[in-house]
Write a protein that holds these residues in place. Structure first.
Motif, PDB file in Angstrom:
ATOM      1  N   UNK A 229       0.798  -1.113  -0.154  1.00  0.00           N
ATOM      2  CA  UNK A 229      -0.058  -0.008   0.046  1.00  0.00           C
ATOM      3  C   UNK A 229       0.930   1.406  -0.011  1.00  0.00           C
ATOM      4  N   UNK A 230       1.818   1.237   0.974  1.00  0.00           N
ATOM      5  CA  UNK A 230       2.710   2.294   0.923  1.00  0.00           C
ATOM      6  C   UNK A 230       3.346   2.701  -0.150  1.00  0.00           C
ATOM      7  N   UNK A 231       3.857   1.680  -0.906  1.00  0.00           N
ATOM      8  CA  UNK A 231       4.627   1.757  -2.211  1.00  0.00           C
ATOM      9  C   UNK A 231       3.932   2.486  -3.200  1.00  0.00           C
ATOM     10  N   UNK A 232       2.525   1.817  -3.372  1.00  0.00           N
ATOM     11  CA  UNK A 232       1.697   2.620  -4.219  1.00  0.00           C
ATOM     12  C   UNK A 232       1.404   4.088  -4.166  1.00  0.00           C
ATOM     13  N   UNK A 233       1.408   4.331  -2.737  1.00  0.00           N
ATOM     14  CA  UNK A 233       0.943   5.903  -2.414  1.00  0.00           C
ATOM     15  C   UNK A 233       2.200   6.461  -2.697  1.00  0.00           C
ATOM     16  N   UNK A 234       3.612   6.002  -2.422  1.00  0.00           N
ATOM     17  CA  UNK A 234       4.612   6.798  -2.795  1.00  0.00           C
ATOM     18  C   UNK A 234       4.758   6.920  -4.341  1.00  0.00           C
TER      19      UNK A 234
ATOM     20  N   UNK B 186      -4.659  10.568 -11.141  1.00  0.00           N
ATOM     21  CA  UNK B 186      -3.235   9.895 -10.879  1.00  0.00           C
ATOM     22  C   UNK B 186      -3.704   8.749 -10.088  1.00  0.00           C
ATOM     23  N   UNK B 187      -3.454   7.260 -10.482  1.00  0.00           N
ATOM     24  CA  UNK B 187      -3.901   6.065 -10.221  1.00  0.00           C
ATOM     25  C   UNK B 187      -2.881   5.048 -10.358  1.00  0.00           C
ATOM     26  N   UNK B 188      -1.802   5.198  -9.860  1.00  0.00           N
ATOM     27  CA  UNK B 188      -1.174   3.697  -9.989  1.00  0.00           C
ATOM     28  C   UNK B 188      -1.621   2.584  -8.973  1.00  0.00           C
TER      29      UNK B 188
ATOM     30  N   UNK C 104      -5.139  -0.096  -5.555  1.00  0.00           N
ATOM     31  CA  UNK C 104      -5.054   0.788  -6.287  1.00  0.00           C
ATOM     32  C   UNK C 104      -5.484   2.292  -5.507  1.00  0.00           C
ATOM     33  N   UNK C 105      -4.758   3.355  -5.672  1.00  0.00           N
ATOM     34  CA  UNK C 105      -4.713   4.617  -5.148  1.00  0.00           C
ATOM     35  C   UNK C 105      -4.919   5.657  -6.416  1.00  0.00           C
TER      36      UNK C 105
END
Length: 430
Positions: free
Chosen positions: A293-298, A383-385, A397-398
């Protein structure tokens, strides 16, 4: 309409901007959408064609807008043709626009009933050389249905074969992609309604709940704030459902230990928002889930910083791919050999992040915008990685919606919607 009236100055300005790009002695025509039949006497809910809405504010079927800036008769430089309203229609279908109401909505003084269209069109077609027709040239468009616009274009070309033909779409692609402040305020309102829905479900989700029950909670919150509902078909994907990118069945039970990937958002006044969040069913992420989760957020945070005037969409995605590759290496999902041996046309990171990071958003979820041209201030992008790991039973996905600024970092229209893992846990356990 449920929504509050939009300031007609927006539509007056949009028409002025469009007409400034037209060829000398030319005329442009825009049609509303049909009401589409289902079966028997059933129809789909009416959705206005975004182009006539953008240029007039008219949110009603059987409407035509004509723009003819060089017309010798001043009153025919802007014309609306509307379905004639009467007391019978008002009783059975609800009140339609009167000529006075159409002026108040659009700022257009010359309004005729639709029955006069052919007579008036004959007069003004004898006075122009070129006709702008409105075709759908969006890069994702795949249309099999003949639209009202298509039928009108066919009639126009058959009736007036000697006129030169020009295209409205390239002008609209550029105009619609850059938002006026009135539009940004409406989009902010759509995002604020989405926030209310998301906060509602943070208090609602628990093990055993069904995906469609969550969908119902969201719809309740959206409707009570004057939205028509979802901006697009909602994705509420628990567990491995999240690894189906367009999972829309929303018919599974949510289990403790699983994550739920949401791609859900409200519309307001036909403008869209587009949100993705991923939350734990039981209110706590596992260590591994939080790590991913934190990787996606970064990646999302770093990708957002790249959305500045002058950026090219294609190059932007190359740069985001580098950010994602670095994170996937850190998570142990890729190794150096995977990256060294990757196919440049399908880089290694695509195994876990196979879709694009950003698209234009506005009156359409995937809005107008020419992707080969540099980004400009007041364009709005998602912006949606995401990282999708079927072997581990979850996907994350965020997504936020951001406005490109002239000098500052992009402005996040979803800045108030919880996204940090710890904040989501706190709210779900509060």
């Amino acid at each position: 309409m449920k929504y509050h009236a939009i300031d007609r100055e927006l539509f007056i300005k949009n028409r002025k901007d469009f007409m400034a790009q037209m060829k000398p002695n030319s005329l442009a025509v825009f049609n509303s959408n049909d009401i589409y039949p289902i079966s028997a006497d059933s129809t789909m809910p009416f959705e206005q064609h975004r182009d006539i809405l953008y240029l007039s504010g008219v949110d009603q079927e059987e409407s035509i807008l004509v723009l003819f800036p060089d017309c010798p008769k001043e009153k025919h430089r802007e014309i609306l043709f509307l379905k004639e309203t009467n007391e019978h229609i008002a009783v059975w279908e609800g009140e339609k626009l009167t000529k006075e109401a159409a002026l108040k909505t659009s700022g257009i003084k010359t309004v005729y009933w639709l029955q006069d269209m052919e007579k008036v069109m004959f007069e003004i077609m004898t006075q122009c050389d070129t006709v702008y027709i409105n075709t759908n040239e969006h890069y994702r468009a795949s249309v099999e249905t003949e639209t009202r616009e298509d039928r009108f274009t066919k009639w126009l070309k058959a009736k007036y074969p000697a006129h030169a033909i020009a295209k409205s779409n390239p002008i609209l692609q550029r105009l619609r992609s850059i938002k006026d402040q009135i539009e940004l305020d409406i989009m902010q309102h759509a995002c604020d309604i989405t926030e209310k829905g998301f906060r509602r479900i943070l208090n609602f989700v628990k093990p055993g709940v069904w995906e469609f029950e969550i969908e119902a909670e969201l719809m309740h919150e959206f409707l009570r704030h004057r939205s028509k509902g979802f901006a697009y078909t909602p994705i509420i994907a628990s567990g491995n459902n999240a690894n189906v990118l367009h999972y829309i069945e929303n018919n599974q039970q949510c289990k403790s230990g699983d994550l739920i990937l949401f791609d859900i958002a409200a519309e307001y006044a036909n403008y869209k928002s587009d949100l993705s969040r991923t939350i734990p069913v039981n209110g706590r992420y596992t260590d591994r889930q939080k790590e991913v989760y934190n990787a996606v957020n970064r990646v999302k945070n770093e990708a957002t910083k790249l959305l500045v005037p002058g950026t090219l969409w294609e190059q932007y995605h190359v740069e985001v791919g580098k950010l994602m590759t670095s994170e996937l290496l850190g998570l142990g999902l890729l190794d150096k050999a995977d990256v060294q041996n990757e196919n440049p046309d399908w880089p290694a990171y695509k195994k876990y992040f196979m879709h694009g990071t950003s698209h234009h958003i506005g009156l359409d979820t995937h809005d107008y915008g020419l992707l080969h041209e540099p980004m400009q201030a007041n364009m709005v992008f998602t912006v949606e990685p995401g990282i999708y790991i079927p072997n581990e039973g979850f996907g994350i996905r965020l997504e936020d919606d951001v406005v490109i600024q002239e000098k500052d970092e992009p402005f996040n229209l979803m800045r108030n919607i919880p996204i940090e893992a710890e904040e989501i846990e706190d709210l779900m356990n509060g």
